[in-house]
Design an enzyme around this catalytic site. Structure first.
Site, PDB file in Angstrom:
ATOM      1  N   TYR A   1       0.881  -1.162   0.000  1.00 17.61           N
ATOM      2  CA  TYR A   1       0.000   0.000   0.000  1.00 17.61           C
ATOM      3  C   TYR A   1       0.912   1.204   0.000  1.00 17.61           C
ATOM      4  CZ  TYR A   1      -4.594  -1.974   0.546  1.00 17.61           C
ATOM      5  OH  TYR A   1      -5.777  -2.606   0.300  1.00 17.61           O
TER       6      TYR A   1
ATOM      7  N   ASP B   1      -5.846   0.000  -6.612  1.00 18.14           N
ATOM      8  CA  ASP B   1      -7.306   0.128  -6.714  1.00 18.14           C
ATOM      9  C   ASP B   1      -7.941   0.643  -5.424  1.00 18.14           C
ATOM     10  OD1 ASP B   1      -7.050  -2.004  -5.019  1.00 18.14           O
ATOM     11  OD2 ASP B   1      -7.951  -3.482  -6.347  1.00 18.14           O
TER      12      ASP B   1
ATOM     13  N   HIS C   1     -10.183  -6.296  -6.168  1.00 21.66           N
ATOM     14  CA  HIS C   1      -9.980  -6.310  -4.717  1.00 21.66           C
ATOM     15  C   HIS C   1     -11.059  -7.173  -4.030  1.00 21.66           C
ATOM     16  CE1 HIS C   1      -7.651  -3.625  -1.794  1.00 21.66           C
ATOM     17  NE2 HIS C   1      -8.311  -4.427  -0.991  1.00 21.66           N
TER      18      HIS C   1
HETATM   19  C1  PPY Z   1      -9.025  -4.653   2.543  1.00 20.60           C
HETATM   20  O1  PPY Z   1      -9.639  -4.670   3.607  1.00 20.60           O
HETATM   21  O2  PPY Z   1      -9.593  -4.893   1.480  1.00 20.60           O
HETATM   22  C2  PPY Z   1      -7.621  -4.365   2.498  1.00 20.60           C
HETATM   23  O3  PPY Z   1      -7.039  -4.427   1.474  1.00 20.60           O
HETATM   24  C3  PPY Z   1      -6.914  -4.049   3.702  1.00 20.60           C
HETATM   25  C4  PPY Z   1      -7.005  -2.693   4.192  1.00 20.60           C
HETATM   26  C5  PPY Z   1      -7.379  -2.551   5.465  1.00 20.60           C
HETATM   27  C6  PPY Z   1      -7.419  -1.313   5.998  1.00 20.60           C
HETATM   28  C7  PPY Z   1      -7.044  -0.233   5.250  1.00 20.60           C
HETATM   29  C8  PPY Z   1      -6.665  -0.403   3.954  1.00 20.60           C
HETATM   30  C9  PPY Z   1      -6.647  -1.629   3.432  1.00 20.60           C
END
Ligand code: PPY
Length: 494
Positions: free
Chosen positions: A235, A263, A356
């Site tokens: 991230y 994404d 996602h």
């Molecule tokens: C998701 O929950 O889909 C994730 O990719 C994890 C997440 C959790 C918290 C913040 C950003 C991403």
């Protein structure tokens, strides 16, 4: 050495201590910086927060974020018995389901794991893992899309030996699928992502390590057997120095691929997650809150911790990533032909077609559908798809799904949730069983399809005619529940 009684007195916004793993910390100065908001910390002001803290924070979090002066010492009377919390009816019912959990022998397919998970997992964890965005139409479409593709099998082929091994980013792997990155593994299992690592190592499967793992990155790498392949999902933090550190460290530790998530400039609305969080927080004694904290409470586990993600990430950043690492760079979360072509143009080593898991843009198309458009477009542009590799994830439940994606040009197929469910219900053995089920299904289906190796799988083995045309109108479950059917004129009573 502060005592529990003493710690309990530090329970206000201006003076807030919490206990984590038998150690007291003064977190007053950190309250407003906490990415998940101050409300959740305030819930544990003056109390032990270990249970809530562990699944969401890697063990090195405290050292990273709190200065040494915040450490107030070991808790004096920590050994004292914790007060037994009274279980609600729902919790009792779930605890009973846990004792009645089917044996692993009774699990025949990946959906069986999901069924057991739904009835035995902690409801907040289940809500976080299982939720999709908005009406979950894309999440269900991911699954449905695979079911609109049929095979074109061949016969009279010697299929006595089937080899499903392949390579991904130049690394050998025993199967054409991998464990993709999913956050917060300790919500499902106390050992978190290391459970997946150990199972992956024993079965020769590649694991993608998530940025937002519950375990520390090094714990996950240390849990590997020294020969297994691991990738890293990133991230992108608005603070590029943080990114650089993470990427350089991953490379130094032997990670073989960098997957940049593209994404999620903002987290989708996952209402199951938000609702479960809201319920959990509001069942507590009323507390005085600031307006801002009320907003936190409605966010759900995911949204609350997503504030660090850089919303300004753009194509120009690819070159910067290239300048800081020699690892292959792939963009994870590509959802269109145009972006697939741009990724190739910008010198990426590949892409993951993904929405996602249906947790981001509602009405994003399924990866498998986009794959049918992306592969011809890349070939038409003269892109060598052995060098620029295309992966897919989302909606995969069967070995046949994986074969379909490989036929359509994917180099590998990621599964996230399903491995989490297997991990949460049966630990390492469960994950290994999930892998073995997929292996059995792939072997059988390759044999019945008349192919003996991954390289032989091609478009000629699939019929995708129904894929585009068969979407139909998705079921709108929420609407269905509240819709009052229209009435016809009533006849007069006799
Ligand atoms: C998701 O929950 O889909 C994730 O990719 C994890 C997440 C959790 C918290 C913040 C950003 C991403």
């Amino acid at each position: 050495m502060p005592s529990l009684l003493e710690i309990a007195e530090h329970n206000t916004h201006d003076d807030c201590w919490v206990v984590i793993h038998g150690k007291a910390y003064d977190v007053t100065g950190f309250l407003d910086e906490h990415p998940g908001g101050s409300a959740i910390i305030m819930k544990f002001a003056g109390k032990d927060a270990t249970k809530k803290f562990d699944p969401i924070h890697p063990p090195d979090t405290l050292d990273k974020f709190l200065s040494p002066e915040c450490y107030m010492g070991e808790v004096e009377d920590e050994a004292e018995e914790e007060e037994e919390e009274e279980l609600t009816e729902e919790e009792l019912a779930r605890a009973e389901m846990v004792t009645r959990k089917p044996s692993l022998d009774a699990i025949y397919n990946l959906t069986d794991f999901e069924h057991v998970a739904r009835h035995t997992m902690d409801p907040t964890a289940w809500a976080y893992y299982s939720s999709g965005s908005d009406d979950e139409i894309t999440m269900r479409e991911n699954r449905n899309a695979y079911q609109r593709i049929f095979f074109r099998p061949r016969i009279m082929v010697d299929v006595s030996k089937i080899d499903m091994s392949t390579t991904m980013l130049g690394c050998k792997t025993s199967v054409p699928f991998y464990i993709t990155a999913t956050a917060l593994g300790k919500l499902g299992h106390p050992d978190g992502e290391t459970v997946l690592t150990r199972a992956a190592g024993k079965e020769g499967v590649i694991q993608m390590i998530p940025t937002l793992a519950s375990c520390a990155f090094d714990e996950i790498v240390d849990a590997a057997d020294g020969t297994q392949t691991q990738w890293f999902q990133l991230y992108v933090n608005a603070d590029r120095a943080v990114c650089r550190k993470l990427v350089e460290h991953a490379e130094a530790r032997g990670v073989r691929g960098l997957f940049i998530t593209v994404d999620a400039p903002q987290l989708g609305r996952r209402e199951k997650d938000m609702r479960s969080k809201h319920f959990e927080e509001t069942t507590d004694v009323q507390q005085e809150e600031e307006e801002e904290e009320k907003i936190d409470r409605l966010q759900g586990a995911a949204r609350a911790i997503s504030s660090f993600i850089d919303t300004s990430l753009s194509w120009k950043d690819v070159a910067w990533f290239r300048s800081i690492t020699k690892m292959p760079i792939l963009l994870k979360g590509v959802q269109s032909v145009d972006d697939a072509l741009l990724a190739a143009e910008h010198g990426c080593d590949g892409i993951v077609l993904s929405n996602h898991g249906g947790r981001q843009l509602e009405f994003a198309p399924s990866a498998i559908e986009i794959l049918t458009e992306v592969m011809p477009a890349l070939r038409a542009r003269g892109v060598d798809t052995n060098k620029f590799q295309v992966y897919v994830d989302g909606g995969v439940r069967r070995g046949s799904d994986i074969i379909k994606a490989i036929c359509l040009g994917a180099k590998g197929v990621g599964l996230g949730r399903l491995f989490l469910y297997a991990m949460s219900t049966y630990g390492e053995q469960g994950v290994r069983k999930a892998i073995n089920i997929l292996q059995d299904e792939i072997e059988m289906n390759m044999r019945l399809l008349g192919v003996t190796s991954i390289a032989q799988l091609s478009e000629k083995y699939v019929d995708v005619l129904g894929l585009k045309n068969g979407r139909g109108v998705p079921e709108d479950y929420l609407f269905r529940e509240v819709y009052q059917p229209m009435a016809l004129p009533r006849f007069k009573s006799k």
